[in-house]
Enzyme design. Structure first.
Site, PDB file in Angstrom:
ATOM      1  N   SER A 122       0.987  -1.202  -0.149  1.00 46.32           N
ATOM      2  CA  SER A 122      -0.062  -0.048  -0.064  1.00 46.32           C
ATOM      3  C   SER A 122       0.700   1.226  -0.014  1.00 46.32           C
ATOM      4  O   SER A 122       1.528   1.643   0.969  1.00 46.32           O
ATOM      5  CB  SER A 122      -1.016   0.063   1.210  1.00 46.32           C
ATOM      6  OG  SER A 122      -1.342   1.268   1.312  1.00 46.32           O
ATOM      7  N   ASP A 217      -3.798 -20.516  -9.413  1.00 48.18           N
ATOM      8  CA  ASP A 217      -3.755 -22.148  -9.578  1.00 48.18           C
ATOM      9  C   ASP A 217      -3.066 -22.541 -10.633  1.00 48.18           C
ATOM     10  O   ASP A 217      -2.630 -21.610 -11.611  1.00 48.18           O
ATOM     11  CB  ASP A 217      -5.079 -22.767  -9.419  1.00 48.18           C
ATOM     12  CG  ASP A 217      -6.008 -22.508 -10.625  1.00 48.18           C
ATOM     13  OD1 ASP A 217      -5.800 -22.591 -11.854  1.00 48.18           O
ATOM     14  OD2 ASP A 217      -7.045 -21.809 -10.559  1.00 48.18           O
ATOM     15  N   LEU A 218      -2.682 -23.749 -10.587  1.00 44.87           N
ATOM     16  CA  LEU A 218      -1.806 -24.178 -12.030  1.00 44.87           C
ATOM     17  C   LEU A 218      -2.379 -23.879 -13.211  1.00 44.87           C
ATOM     18  O   LEU A 218      -1.528 -23.399 -14.235  1.00 44.87           O
ATOM     19  CB  LEU A 218      -1.337 -25.787 -11.693  1.00 44.87           C
ATOM     20  CG  LEU A 218      -0.042 -26.106 -12.477  1.00 44.87           C
ATOM     21  CD1 LEU A 218       1.086 -25.237 -12.346  1.00 44.87           C
ATOM     22  CD2 LEU A 218       0.020 -27.562 -12.105  1.00 44.87           C
ATOM     23  N   ARG A 228       2.907 -14.691 -21.471  1.00 43.28           N
ATOM     24  CA  ARG A 228       3.951 -14.024 -20.879  1.00 43.28           C
ATOM     25  C   ARG A 228       5.090 -14.393 -21.255  1.00 43.28           C
ATOM     26  O   ARG A 228       6.124 -13.652 -21.018  1.00 43.28           O
ATOM     27  CB  ARG A 228       3.819 -13.414 -19.312  1.00 43.28           C
ATOM     28  CG  ARG A 228       2.291 -12.665 -19.480  1.00 43.28           C
ATOM     29  CD  ARG A 228       2.067 -11.837 -20.282  1.00 43.28           C
ATOM     30  NE  ARG A 228       0.634 -11.059 -19.728  1.00 43.28           N
ATOM     31  CZ  ARG A 228       0.331  -9.735 -20.411  1.00 43.28           C
ATOM     32  NH1 ARG A 228       1.202  -9.078 -21.471  1.00 43.28           N
ATOM     33  NH2 ARG A 228      -0.779  -9.111 -20.158  1.00 43.28           N
TER      34      ARG A 228
HETATM   35  C1  LIG Z   1       1.005  -9.684 -26.350  1.00 43.61           C
HETATM   36  C2  LIG Z   1      -0.030  -9.391 -25.541  1.00 43.61           C
HETATM   37  C3  LIG Z   1      -0.347  -7.936 -25.917  1.00 43.61           C
HETATM   38  C4  LIG Z   1      -1.539  -7.406 -25.256  1.00 43.61           C
HETATM   39  N1  LIG Z   1      -1.803  -6.151 -25.747  1.00 43.61           N
HETATM   40  C5  LIG Z   1      -2.904  -5.620 -24.974  1.00 43.61           C
HETATM   41  C6  LIG Z   1      -3.576  -4.206 -25.283  1.00 43.61           C
HETATM   42  O1  LIG Z   1      -3.019  -3.530 -26.410  1.00 43.61           O
HETATM   43  N2  LIG Z   1      -4.501  -3.725 -24.566  1.00 43.61           N
HETATM   44  C7  LIG Z   1      -5.036  -4.371 -23.535  1.00 43.61           C
HETATM   45  O2  LIG Z   1      -6.108  -3.648 -23.017  1.00 43.61           O
HETATM   46  N3  LIG Z   1      -4.686  -5.436 -23.172  1.00 43.61           N
HETATM   47  C8  LIG Z   1      -3.888  -6.184 -23.780  1.00 43.61           C
HETATM   48  N4  LIG Z   1      -3.338  -7.363 -23.674  1.00 43.61           N
HETATM   49  C9  LIG Z   1      -3.917  -8.155 -22.406  1.00 43.61           C
HETATM   50  C10 LIG Z   1      -4.847  -9.154 -22.872  1.00 43.61           C
HETATM   51  O3  LIG Z   1      -5.900  -8.813 -23.601  1.00 43.61           O
HETATM   52  C11 LIG Z   1      -5.541 -10.101 -21.595  1.00 43.61           C
HETATM   53  O4  LIG Z   1      -6.118  -8.877 -21.050  1.00 43.61           O
HETATM   54  C12 LIG Z   1      -4.392 -10.590 -20.709  1.00 43.61           C
HETATM   55  O5  LIG Z   1      -3.319 -11.317 -21.509  1.00 43.61           O
HETATM   56  C13 LIG Z   1      -5.065 -11.415 -19.576  1.00 43.61           C
HETATM   57  O6  LIG Z   1      -5.709 -12.639 -20.377  1.00 43.61           O
HETATM   58  P1  LIG Z   1      -6.883 -13.285 -19.956  1.00 43.61           P
HETATM   59  O7  LIG Z   1      -8.065 -12.346 -19.916  1.00 43.61           O
HETATM   60  O8  LIG Z   1      -7.078 -14.357 -20.868  1.00 43.61           O
HETATM   61  O9  LIG Z   1      -6.425 -13.811 -18.474  1.00 43.61           O
HETATM   62  P2  LIG Z   1      -7.245 -14.025 -17.037  1.00 43.61           P
HETATM   63  O10 LIG Z   1      -7.892 -12.624 -16.744  1.00 43.61           O
HETATM   64  O11 LIG Z   1      -6.320 -14.756 -16.260  1.00 43.61           O
HETATM   65  O12 LIG Z   1      -8.439 -14.929 -17.447  1.00 43.61           O
HETATM   66  C14 LIG Z   1      -8.195 -16.294 -17.900  1.00 43.61           C
HETATM   67  C15 LIG Z   1      -9.445 -16.954 -18.781  1.00 43.61           C
HETATM   68  O13 LIG Z   1     -10.522 -16.771 -17.683  1.00 43.61           O
HETATM   69  C16 LIG Z   1     -11.549 -16.304 -18.373  1.00 43.61           C
HETATM   70  N5  LIG Z   1     -12.299 -15.044 -17.942  1.00 43.61           N
HETATM   71  C17 LIG Z   1     -11.572 -14.539 -16.953  1.00 43.61           C
HETATM   72  N6  LIG Z   1     -12.291 -13.313 -16.524  1.00 43.61           N
HETATM   73  C18 LIG Z   1     -13.402 -13.341 -17.458  1.00 43.61           C
HETATM   74  C19 LIG Z   1     -14.558 -12.467 -17.491  1.00 43.61           C
HETATM   75  N7  LIG Z   1     -14.898 -11.430 -16.975  1.00 43.61           N
HETATM   76  N8  LIG Z   1     -15.418 -12.727 -18.434  1.00 43.61           N
HETATM   77  C20 LIG Z   1     -15.160 -14.068 -19.449  1.00 43.61           C
HETATM   78  N9  LIG Z   1     -14.176 -14.535 -19.327  1.00 43.61           N
HETATM   79  C21 LIG Z   1     -13.375 -14.411 -18.208  1.00 43.61           C
HETATM   80  C22 LIG Z   1     -11.184 -16.281 -19.961  1.00 43.61           C
HETATM   81  O14 LIG Z   1     -11.420 -17.258 -20.540  1.00 43.61           O
HETATM   82  C23 LIG Z   1      -9.940 -15.720 -19.839  1.00 43.61           C
HETATM   83  O15 LIG Z   1      -8.948 -16.125 -21.126  1.00 43.61           O
HETATM   84  C24 LIG Z   1      -2.147  -8.111 -24.256  1.00 43.61           C
HETATM   85  C25 LIG Z   1      -1.716  -9.227 -23.908  1.00 43.61           C
HETATM   86  C26 LIG Z   1      -0.759  -9.973 -24.621  1.00 43.61           C
HETATM   87  C27 LIG Z   1      -0.084 -11.248 -23.992  1.00 43.61           C
END
Ligand SMILES: Cc1cc2nc3c(=O)[nH]c(=O)nc-3n(C[C@H](O)[C@H](O)[C@H](O)COP(=O)(O)OP(=O)(O)OC[C@H]3O[C@@H](n4cnc5c(N)ncnc54)[C@H](O)[C@@H]3O)c2cc1C
Length: 312
Positions: A122, A217-218, A228
């Site tokens: 914080s 979780d894993l 990443r």
């Molecule tokens: C190379 C790269 C470039 C990127 N560029 C940008 C960018 O320009 N601008 C930007 O804003 N972001 C960007 N991102 C971020 C990207 O869009 C995702 O927000 C981020 O990678 C997290 O992925 P995630 O939502 O799958 O992961 P998590 O939040 O861990 O979610 C995992 C999975 O859980 C499900 N999930 C989680 N929460 C929800 C929900 N509320 N509703 C429905 N399903 C859900 C989905 O299936 C999701 O794939 C980038 C990411 C990468 C790797």
């Protein structure tokens, strides 16, 4: 190492206090517990706690009463099958809790992964440390000319020196002003109120370090690492993911190998790509025009099949 002697002593003390347990433990993970692994110039990751092991994944998949293990080979085969067929919930039975120190601009990318539990240091309550990420000379690169979301050649000579000087002097000035704003020491030994920490922090740059506890979780950790630890991820978050990959390989070696084979090193081909590949393997000529792929998809396709000529 970005830790003070007191912090290092606390870690040594924790590592010197062994406890007996009936729970599954993993020797590789016990070796990591509490120890900080350096990342970037002041950052680190350290394992605070973990739950489960490779056997726990199989135990959950078989909904077993005991160890659930028929043999080590069976466990590895089952884990590989689960990973290959996206049967993900058994992987959710393992948990990892990390303490991470990272620059704020990396934290902004990291926090987008919503499926973890986070508790951050914080800066309303505490004073932030004077620690800023300053890239090593080899990581100071120009804007890429082919990828808007990437970097190109390394900056050299005077240009590199100019950029480093700006980064260092801006960080120093911003922190000096942060300290001046929160200071309660007035002129001539008097006392003053000083600006609230929650307000003073807004003037700090995004390369200042923050810290958090991050539990995941894993299954969701693999999702994070898939995105990443990938070559397309920004270097500054990728190095954290790579450090985490080493820890996970020591924790759940079968699951990590399956992840490497079926996720990290795997590629997804669209229906058109599969069709093009089949035609190539049958000896046909496939060009971007006949493939049904856009120019960008075609480049990705060529990249995926390892630079093999798509026009054989
Ligand atoms: C190379 C790269 C470039 C990127 N560029 C940008 C960018 O320009 N601008 C930007 O804003 N972001 C960007 N991102 C971020 C990207 O869009 C995702 O927000 C981020 O990678 C997290 O992925 P995630 O939502 O799958 O992961 P998590 O939040 O861990 O979610 C995992 C999975 O859980 C499900 N999930 C989680 N929460 C929800 C929900 N509320 N509703 C429905 N399903 C859900 C989905 O299936 C999701 O794939 C980038 C990411 C990468 C790797």
């Amino acid at each position: 190492m970005p830790l003070t002697q007191d912090q290092l002593d606390e870690i040594t003390q924790l590592r010197g206090t062994a406890r007996e347990t009936l729970r599954a433990t993993v020797p590789g993970m016990e070796a990591h517990l509490y120890t900080a692994h350096s990342v970037l110039d002041h950052g680190f990751i350290r394992v605070i706690d973990y739950m489960g092991d490779d056997a726990a994944i199989c135990q959950a998949a078989r909904v077993s009463y005991g160890k659930g293990t028929k043999s080590v080979q069976n466990d590895e085969g089952l884990i590989r099958y689960l990973m290959r067929h996206w049967h993900s919930t058994p992987f959710e039975m393992c948990e990892l809790k990390l303490h991470v120190k990272l620059p704020v601009f990396v934290a902004r990318q990291w926090i987008r992964h919503r499926t973890a539990n986070v508790n951050e240091y914080s800066a309303r309550y505490s004073i932030l440390d004077r620690e800023f990420y300053i890239p090593a000379p080899d990581d100071l690169a120009a804007q890429s000319v082919i990828n808007n979301q990437g970097r190109g050649d390394v900056l050299e000579g005077e240009e590199a020196a100019r950029v480093l000087e700006i980064l260092k002097s801006d960080s120093t000035r911003a922190y000096d002003n942060y300290e001046a704003m929160i200071s309660q020491d007035g002129p001539n030994g008097t006392q003053q109120a000083g600006l609230a920490r929650e307000l003073a922090r807004m003037n700090l740059p995004a390369n200042i370090y923050t810290q958090w506890y991050w539990k995941v979780d894993l299954h969701n950790l693999f999702h994070f690492l898939r995105l990443r630890a990938d070559a397309h991820a920004q270097y500054e978050i990728r190095v954290y993911a790579e450090a985490m990959c080493k820890v996970v390989a020591d924790w759940v070696p079968f699951a990590y190998k399956a992840f490497e084979d079926y996720r990290l090193g795997a590629v997804i081909l669209s229906a058109q790509m599969v069709d093009g590949l089949r035609r190539m393997l049958a000896g046909g000529e496939v060009t971007q025009e006949t493939s049904g792929l856009s120019a960008r998809e075609w480049r990705e396709f060529e990249g995926a099949i390892g630079g093999a000529s798509a026009e054989n």
